[in-house]
Design a protein around this motif. Structure first.
Motif, mmCIF file in Angstrom:
data_model
loop_
_atom_site.group_PDB
_atom_site.id
_atom_site.type_symbol
_atom_site.label_atom_id
_atom_site.label_comp_id
_atom_site.label_asym_id
_atom_site.label_seq_id
_atom_site.Cartn_x
_atom_site.Cartn_y
_atom_site.Cartn_z
ATOM 1 N N TRP A 4 34.404 20.380 49.164
ATOM 2 C CA TRP A 4 33.911 21.704 48.818
ATOM 3 C C TRP A 4 32.394 21.769 48.972
ATOM 4 C CZ3 TRP A 4 37.953 24.569 48.887
ATOM 5 C CH2 TRP A 4 39.157 24.151 48.342
ATOM 6 N N ASN A 5 31.888 22.899 49.470
ATOM 7 C CA ASN A 5 30.443 23.073 49.556
ATOM 8 C C ASN A 5 29.904 23.552 48.211
ATOM 9 O OD1 ASN A 5 30.760 25.941 49.403
ATOM 10 N ND2 ASN A 5 31.010 26.077 51.635
ATOM 11 N N SER A 10 30.464 26.032 42.872
ATOM 12 C CA SER A 10 29.904 26.942 41.868
ATOM 13 C C SER A 10 30.927 27.976 41.426
ATOM 14 C CB SER A 10 28.661 27.649 42.433
ATOM 15 O OG SER A 10 27.633 26.731 42.673
ATOM 16 N N LEU A 11 31.716 28.466 42.392
ATOM 17 C CA LEU A 11 32.779 29.413 42.046
ATOM 18 C C LEU A 11 33.793 28.770 41.113
ATOM 19 C CD1 LEU A 11 33.649 31.302 45.377
ATOM 20 C CD2 LEU A 11 32.909 32.338 43.219
ATOM 21 N N SER A 46 36.965 37.793 34.273
ATOM 22 C CA SER A 46 36.542 36.599 35.018
ATOM 23 C C SER A 46 36.253 36.906 36.477
ATOM 24 C CB SER A 46 37.632 35.523 34.930
ATOM 25 O OG SER A 46 38.731 35.827 35.789
ATOM 26 N N GLY A 47 36.917 37.922 37.032
ATOM 27 C CA GLY A 47 36.721 38.276 38.431
ATOM 28 C C GLY A 47 37.596 37.511 39.403
ATOM 29 N N ILE A 48 38.483 36.666 38.912
ATOM 30 C CA ILE A 48 39.289 35.828 39.793
ATOM 31 C C ILE A 48 40.195 36.648 40.708
ATOM 32 C CG2 ILE A 48 41.242 35.506 38.194
ATOM 33 C CD1 ILE A 48 41.289 32.553 39.092
ATOM 34 N N LEU A 49 40.588 37.839 40.255
ATOM 35 C CA LEU A 49 41.483 38.673 41.059
ATOM 36 C C LEU A 49 40.802 39.212 42.312
ATOM 37 C CD1 LEU A 49 43.054 40.761 38.133
ATOM 38 C CD2 LEU A 49 43.989 38.709 39.204
ATOM 39 N N ARG A 50 39.465 39.152 42.347
ATOM 40 C CA ARG A 50 38.711 39.711 43.469
ATOM 41 C C ARG A 50 38.572 38.738 44.648
ATOM 42 N NH1 ARG A 50 35.822 44.194 41.468
ATOM 43 N NH2 ARG A 50 35.778 44.306 39.185
ATOM 44 N N LEU A 51 38.950 37.487 44.438
ATOM 45 C CA LEU A 51 38.599 36.420 45.377
ATOM 46 C C LEU A 51 38.838 36.721 46.851
ATOM 47 C CD1 LEU A 51 39.634 33.254 43.357
ATOM 48 C CD2 LEU A 51 37.407 33.637 44.427
ATOM 49 N N PRO A 52 40.083 37.002 47.296
ATOM 50 C CA PRO A 52 40.317 37.056 48.734
ATOM 51 C C PRO A 52 40.150 38.427 49.373
ATOM 52 C CG PRO A 52 42.409 37.173 47.613
ATOM 53 C CD PRO A 52 41.341 37.135 46.542
ATOM 54 N N THR A 66 39.060 28.713 49.988
ATOM 55 C CA THR A 66 38.222 28.879 48.794
ATOM 56 C C THR A 66 39.048 29.454 47.640
ATOM 57 O OG1 THR A 66 36.287 29.261 50.199
ATOM 58 C CG2 THR A 66 36.115 29.928 47.886
ATOM 59 N N THR A 67 39.891 30.440 47.965
ATOM 60 C CA THR A 67 40.774 31.031 46.947
ATOM 61 C C THR A 67 41.702 29.980 46.358
ATOM 62 O OG1 THR A 67 40.679 33.190 48.047
ATOM 63 C CG2 THR A 67 42.522 32.797 46.527
ATOM 64 N N MET A 68 42.267 29.160 47.227
ATOM 65 C CA MET A 68 43.158 28.094 46.745
ATOM 66 C C MET A 68 42.411 27.111 45.851
ATOM 67 S SD MET A 68 45.369 27.334 50.222
ATOM 68 C CE MET A 68 46.161 25.856 49.544
ATOM 69 N N GLY A 69 41.186 26.787 46.198
ATOM 70 C CA GLY A 69 40.406 25.855 45.381
ATOM 71 C C GLY A 69 40.192 26.370 43.973
#
Length: 379
Positions: A4-5, A10-11, A46-52, A66-69
């Protein structure tokens, strides 16, 4: 192994700050069953629903890996398997098909509320006579001017009792087989749609499911996702996302469970020595490690190939089979390692076992995955 970068790490760290609050009272909530709006509000914040999703609709514009991570991190840190499952269902089943195939008006109407979680999403595929054999569905949609009339029923609709919008798959041209299936967005409250009562179930008890009934339910033609007859292709795409995202959450859960068993095997003493010194106990933990790493590697390698437009038919089946059965085996081993304590509800391990059982059934049973792999081998 994924490297991961800094932005991705950070996410993951940012979302991890919510895990303790999301996990609070998870055993009591499981015992009570039902949906926790309080936990969902935390998910929204949390904002997690916004990821993809694209930034244009309020999303974060992150890619699949990134979403999977982040979702793996959710599985590792949040002990409420039901809310984890509802998160994955909302993102993948309701949001992904609209973003990938929906018209601009559909995106404008639905994606902002999917991104902020103010309207929970679900999808309706399974019927009482068609489970893993989704293409034997009987629900029909007949063109009627600038609308379609839907008739039929769906069952095992995850998030159904609390959803505001459903992605529904129905036959528009039975003579065309798989190419005669169309996907629609159907809003709660649409005349002719009846949302059934929550169905009590064995595990994932904080992710409710129900039946849907369509009785001359009139849906605007503008609510078709993509084009008429594209439903099978949409479903195939969505199922790939579903397997990758929902089962990477299980990988996080498996990692946490394995680490917990290691700690217990070091501290729990019998016959004047740690139980981890007994080969029969150590071997179970080794099997948990192997299952976790193998499932993780298959899921991420399949995601990479999927993003590169490779044929992942076999890869997806193997990844699903490995992840679901490794998660089940991990949960069984954890109960056995903890012994009598593992059998008690207060340790949360029997809940993990009940939750893990579902994974070998939904998204195509283990038997169906084996049949699919055998078919691709020419058997």
């Amino acid at each position: 192994m994924i490297e991961w970068n800094d932005e991705q790490r950070s996410l993951q760290e940012a979302f991890a700050r919510w895990h303790a609050d999301l996990s609070a009272d998870h055993i009591d909530l499981d015992r009570q069953g039902g949906f926790s709006w309080e936990k969902w509000e935390m998910i929204r914040q949390s904002g997690i629903l916004r990821l993809p999703f694209d930034e244009e609709w309020g999303g974060m514009g992150q890619d699949l890996l990134t979403t999977m991570g982040v979702l793996e991190t959710l599985g590792y840190g949040c002990r409420n398997g039901g809310i984890n499952f509802s998160v994955s269902t909302h993102i993948v089943s309701a949001g992904v098909p609209i973003q990938r195939f929906g018209s601009r008006p559909l995106k404008e109407r639905f994606l902002p509320r999917i991104c902020d979680g103010s309207a929970i999403g679900a999808h309706a595929i399974t019927e009482s006579g068609s489970g893993s054999d989704a293409m034997s569905m009987q629900t029909k949609a007949v063109a009627d001017g600038d609308h379609y009339r839907l008739n039929g029923s769906k069952t095992f609709v995850s998030n159904g009792p609390v959803a505001e919008q459903f992605v529904v798959y129905a036959r528009t041209n039975p003579a065309l087989g798989a190419w005669g299936v169309t996907a629609f967005v159907v809003e709660r409250g649409t005349p002719g749609l009846t949302v059934g009562q929550p169905i009590d179930k064995m595990g994932l008890r904080n992710s409710p499911l129900c039946e849907l009934f369509f009785d001359d339910c009139r849906v605007p033609a503008g609510n078709v996702i993509g084009k008429p007859g594209l439903g099978f292709s949409i479903l195939d795409y969505v199922m790939k996302w579903e397997i990758l995202c929902s089962f990477v959450i299980n990988v996080g859960e498996m990692q946490h469970r394995m680490e917990r068993c290691v700690d217990y095997a070091r501290s729990r003493r019998q016959f004047n020595q740690p139980i981890g010194s007994f080969q029969s106990v150590a071997n179970k933990i080794v099997d948990m490690k192997i299952g976790t790493e193998t499932a993780r590697n298959w899921l991420y390698s399949t995601a990479r190939r999927f993003l590169a437009n490779g044929n992942v038919t076999v890869d997806i089946a193997i990844a699903k089979l490995l992840a679901s059965e490794s998660n089940f085996a991990s949960a069984v081993n954890a109960v056995q390692i903890f012994g009598g304590n593992g059998y008690m509800t207060e340790y949360g391990l029997e809940k993990d076992l009940r939750n893990a059982t579902a994974g070998t059934i939904y998204s195509g049973t283990s038997e169906v995955q084996r049949n699919r792999i055998a078919k691709m081998l020419g058997l």
